[in-house]
Design a protein around this motif. Structure first.
Motif, PDB file in Angstrom:
ATOM      1  N   ARG A   1     -17.582 -44.590 -69.406  1.00  0.00           N
ATOM      2  CA  ARG A   1     -16.969 -45.686 -70.158  1.00  0.00           C
ATOM      3  C   ARG A   1     -17.798 -46.966 -70.011  1.00  0.00           C
ATOM      4  N   ASN A   2     -17.890 -47.727 -71.126  1.00  0.00           N
ATOM      5  CA  ASN A   2     -18.697 -48.946 -71.103  1.00  0.00           C
ATOM      6  C   ASN A   2     -18.061 -50.081 -71.892  1.00  0.00           C
ATOM      7  N   LEU A   3     -16.783 -49.958 -72.211  1.00  0.00           N
ATOM      8  CA  LEU A   3     -16.120 -50.979 -73.022  1.00  0.00           C
ATOM      9  C   LEU A   3     -16.221 -52.358 -72.388  1.00  0.00           C
TER      10      LEU A   3
ATOM     11  N   GLY B   1     -26.684 -53.633 -71.062  1.00  0.00           N
ATOM     12  CA  GLY B   1     -26.767 -54.631 -72.118  1.00  0.00           C
ATOM     13  C   GLY B   1     -25.953 -54.316 -73.344  1.00  0.00           C
ATOM     14  N   GLY B   2     -25.295 -53.173 -73.382  1.00  0.00           N
ATOM     15  CA  GLY B   2     -24.446 -52.795 -74.508  1.00  0.00           C
ATOM     16  C   GLY B   2     -23.031 -52.529 -74.057  1.00  0.00           C
ATOM     17  N   ASN B   3     -22.214 -52.031 -74.983  1.00  0.00           N
ATOM     18  CA  ASN B   3     -20.823 -51.693 -74.657  1.00  0.00           C
ATOM     19  C   ASN B   3     -20.430 -50.322 -75.191  1.00  0.00           C
ATOM     20  N   ALA B   4     -21.429 -49.502 -75.502  1.00  0.00           N
ATOM     21  CA  ALA B   4     -21.162 -48.149 -75.981  1.00  0.00           C
ATOM     22  C   ALA B   4     -21.097 -47.187 -74.803  1.00  0.00           C
ATOM     23  N   ASP B   5     -20.098 -46.301 -74.826  1.00  0.00           N
ATOM     24  CA  ASP B   5     -20.009 -45.263 -73.807  1.00  0.00           C
ATOM     25  C   ASP B   5     -21.263 -44.387 -73.849  1.00  0.00           C
TER      26      ASP B   5
ATOM     27  N   SER C   1     -31.647 -55.261 -51.159  1.00  0.00           N
ATOM     28  CA  SER C   1     -32.266 -55.213 -49.833  1.00  0.00           C
ATOM     29  C   SER C   1     -32.340 -56.577 -49.169  1.00  0.00           C
ATOM     30  N   ASP C   2     -32.201 -57.659 -49.952  1.00  0.00           N
ATOM     31  CA  ASP C   2     -32.229 -59.001 -49.365  1.00  0.00           C
ATOM     32  C   ASP C   2     -30.850 -59.476 -48.914  1.00  0.00           C
ATOM     33  N   GLY C   3     -29.833 -58.578 -48.972  1.00  0.00           N
ATOM     34  CA  GLY C   3     -28.495 -58.917 -48.498  1.00  0.00           C
ATOM     35  C   GLY C   3     -27.637 -59.644 -49.506  1.00  0.00           C
ATOM     36  N   THR C   4     -28.082 -59.723 -50.758  1.00  0.00           N
ATOM     37  CA  THR C   4     -27.266 -60.313 -51.816  1.00  0.00           C
ATOM     38  C   THR C   4     -26.625 -59.205 -52.644  1.00  0.00           C
ATOM     39  N   VAL C   5     -25.677 -59.587 -53.518  1.00  0.00           N
ATOM     40  CA  VAL C   5     -24.919 -58.610 -54.298  1.00  0.00           C
ATOM     41  C   VAL C   5     -24.969 -58.984 -55.781  1.00  0.00           C
ATOM     42  N   GLN C   6     -25.138 -57.967 -56.614  1.00  0.00           N
ATOM     43  CA  GLN C   6     -25.068 -58.107 -58.062  1.00  0.00           C
ATOM     44  C   GLN C   6     -23.820 -57.366 -58.567  1.00  0.00           C
ATOM     45  N   ALA C   7     -23.257 -57.841 -59.682  1.00  0.00           N
ATOM     46  CA  ALA C   7     -22.041 -57.242 -60.226  1.00  0.00           C
ATOM     47  C   ALA C   7     -22.082 -57.277 -61.746  1.00  0.00           C
ATOM     48  N   TRP C   8     -21.374 -56.328 -62.370  1.00  0.00           N
ATOM     49  CA  TRP C   8     -21.309 -56.293 -63.830  1.00  0.00           C
ATOM     50  C   TRP C   8     -20.079 -55.500 -64.261  1.00  0.00           C
ATOM     51  N   GLY C   9     -19.666 -55.726 -65.531  1.00  0.00           N
ATOM     52  CA  GLY C   9     -18.489 -55.052 -66.070  1.00  0.00           C
ATOM     53  C   GLY C   9     -17.328 -55.993 -66.262  1.00  0.00           C
ATOM     54  N   SER C  10     -16.123 -55.471 -66.100  1.00  0.00           N
ATOM     55  CA  SER C  10     -14.908 -56.258 -66.310  1.00  0.00           C
ATOM     56  C   SER C  10     -14.837 -57.413 -65.316  1.00  0.00           C
ATOM     57  N   ASN C  11     -14.418 -58.567 -65.827  1.00  0.00           N
ATOM     58  CA  ASN C  11     -14.340 -59.765 -64.981  1.00  0.00           C
ATOM     59  C   ASN C  11     -13.076 -60.565 -65.251  1.00  0.00           C
ATOM     60  N   PHE C  12     -12.071 -59.911 -65.822  1.00  0.00           N
ATOM     61  CA  PHE C  12     -10.849 -60.603 -66.209  1.00  0.00           C
ATOM     62  C   PHE C  12     -10.195 -61.310 -65.032  1.00  0.00           C
ATOM     63  N   PHE C  13     -10.284 -60.696 -63.853  1.00  0.00           N
ATOM     64  CA  PHE C  13      -9.657 -61.260 -62.656  1.00  0.00           C
ATOM     65  C   PHE C  13     -10.677 -61.923 -61.715  1.00  0.00           C
TER      66      PHE C  13
ATOM     67  N   THR D   1     -15.645 -63.996 -67.286  1.00  0.00           N
ATOM     68  CA  THR D   1     -16.279 -63.425 -68.467  1.00  0.00           C
ATOM     69  C   THR D   1     -16.883 -62.066 -68.133  1.00  0.00           C
ATOM     70  N   ASP D   2     -16.532 -61.037 -68.914  1.00  0.00           N
ATOM     71  CA  ASP D   2     -17.146 -59.727 -68.720  1.00  0.00           C
ATOM     72  C   ASP D   2     -18.658 -59.827 -68.890  1.00  0.00           C
ATOM     73  N   ARG D   3     -19.391 -58.978 -68.174  1.00  0.00           N
ATOM     74  CA  ARG D   3     -20.855 -58.985 -68.223  1.00  0.00           C
ATOM     75  C   ARG D   3     -21.363 -57.561 -68.418  1.00  0.00           C
ATOM     76  N   ASN D   4     -22.257 -57.360 -69.394  1.00  0.00           N
ATOM     77  CA  ASN D   4     -22.819 -56.030 -69.582  1.00  0.00           C
ATOM     78  C   ASN D   4     -24.229 -55.895 -69.006  1.00  0.00           C
ATOM     79  N   THR D   5     -24.648 -56.905 -68.251  1.00  0.00           N
ATOM     80  CA  THR D   5     -25.826 -56.823 -67.384  1.00  0.00           C
ATOM     81  C   THR D   5     -25.465 -57.497 -66.061  1.00  0.00           C
ATOM     82  N   PRO D   6     -26.157 -57.173 -65.006  1.00  0.00           N
ATOM     83  CA  PRO D   6     -25.790 -57.693 -63.683  1.00  0.00           C
ATOM     84  C   PRO D   6     -25.938 -59.204 -63.556  1.00  0.00           C
ATOM     85  N   VAL D   7     -25.008 -59.786 -62.790  1.00  0.00           N
ATOM     86  CA  VAL D   7     -25.056 -61.195 -62.410  1.00  0.00           C
ATOM     87  C   VAL D   7     -24.905 -61.284 -60.894  1.00  0.00           C
TER      88      VAL D   7
END
Length: 357
Positions: A65-67, A74-78, A106-118, A127-133
């Motif tokens: 799933r990629n909604l 970078g997209g939202n297609a499954d 490896s530098d001890g930081t974290v990236q995240a992507w996807g649903s961000n409603f909460f 804001t939802d993100r379809n690439t890592p932030v």
């Protein structure tokens, strides 16, 4: 399990596949393991309906799933085959939430992507993100975990940060207010491992005891009550814990003697104690010994035995137990075909394994 230098890792998946989360190029459910179309995998993580794989070169692949953008391409297609997560490398660990994804670099930081409603991406937005932030303000992270709509990070000093949905207190900061930036989990030190359930969180301490916080409506905190907690409580009677895993509304602990304890929701037999009775304190999973790893799905559970075979129990409506049937089980059954497994993960209604071949 043999010489890792001359053997190859092979990924398998089974269960629900409506979004392509099995990664075999189809959208057909399977009640036995199928081969995922991906190579050089070193770790796997299952979300509600998507899957992540960490490759040996430090990049990440995703499918299903990629909604909400949880595949990070970078997209939202499954996608029913793996796609590359954009813009990240040097990844050393991955975690999948319900509809979001996390990567530890490896530098001890974290990236995240996807649903961000909460705010579960922790980037100071919703804001939802379809690439890592980048997750804001996080450094010196050594482990990550995810619940359905919240995220967790273990720091090198033994403390824990949490962000996202907090309706049941799953952030553990003493409030029930959502946060789109990481918050300190109150009163927790000397933590060595973390795990996320749907709306609850777990921590393993250096003294081999366990703490839990968040939703407790099914007893998944294991403190002998059904009262939700926004600060951590001790899981009753657990000692000599080696690993923890969170399911939808149940929890699992692997003990040093190779046995497994479980607590929380048991409607589908996911506690594996030969009953379907919810438990608010840990009970032994029946007929399980010599266990080396555990994982929790939404309403099913998984364990690797010392011999590299896998057992599963709980809900099986989509074949997520992998035993060739769709029959629920309240005792562990063997997952078909798999040997030499060293990694497992449980998703919403699918399961994953990494095997040495």
């Amino acid at each position: 399990m043999g010489n890792l230098g001359i053997r190859k890792f092979k990924a398998f998946a089974w269960g629900e596949n409506v979004f392509g989360q099995l990664g075999d190029g189809t959208n057909s459910d399977s009640n036995t393991p199928v081969h995922v179309i991906v190579t050089t995998v070193t770790a796997l993580a299952a979300g509600a309906s998507h899957t992540l794989a960490l490759l040996s070169d430090g990049t990440v692949r995703a499918w299903g799933r990629n909604l909400e953008g949880q595949l990070g391409n970078g997209g939202n297609a499954d996608s029913n085959t793996p796609v590359r997560v954009r813009g990240i490398s040097n990844v050393i660990a991955i975690a999948a939430g319900g509809f979001h994804s996390l990567a530890l670099l490896s530098d001890g930081t974290v990236q995240a992507w996807g649903s961000n409603f909460f705010g579960q991406l922790g980037d100071e937005t919703n804001t939802d993100r379809n690439t890592p932030v980048s997750v804001s303000g996080l450094t010196n992270v050594i482990a990550i975990a995810a619940g359905r709509d919240h995220s967790l990070a273990l720091l090198s000093n033994g403390t824990v940060r949490a962000w996202g949905l907090n309706n049941s207190g799953q952030l553990g900061d003493g409030s029930n207010t959502d946060s789109n930036v990481p918050l300190s989990v109150s009163g927790l030190t000397e933590v060595t491992a973390i795990a996320g359930g749907e709306f609850h969180s777990l921590a393993l301490l250096s003294d081999d005891t366990a703490r839990a916080w968040g939703d407790n409506s099914s007893g998944q905190l294991g403190d002998g009550t059904n009262i939700s907690r926004n600060t951590s409580v001790s899981v009753s009677g657990l000692t000599n814990v080696r690993a923890l895993a969170g399911g939808g509304a149940h929890s699992l602990a692997l003990l040093s003697d190779g046995t497994v304890q479980a607590w929380g929701n048991n409607v589908f037999g996911q506690l594996g104690d030969e009953s379907n009775i919810n438990r608010n304190t840990p009970v032994s999973v029946s007929r399980l010994t010599d266990i080396t790893a555990i994982a929790g799905g939404d309403a099913h559970s998984l364990a690797i035995l010392y011999d590299g075979t896998v057992r599963a129990w709980g809900l099986n409506s989509s074949g997520q137990l992998g035993d060739g049937t769709n029959t629920n089980r309240n005792i562990p059954v063997r997952v078909s075909r798999l040997t030499d497994v060293n990694v497992i993960s449980g998703g919403g209604a699918h399961s994953l394994a990494l095997e040495l071949k």
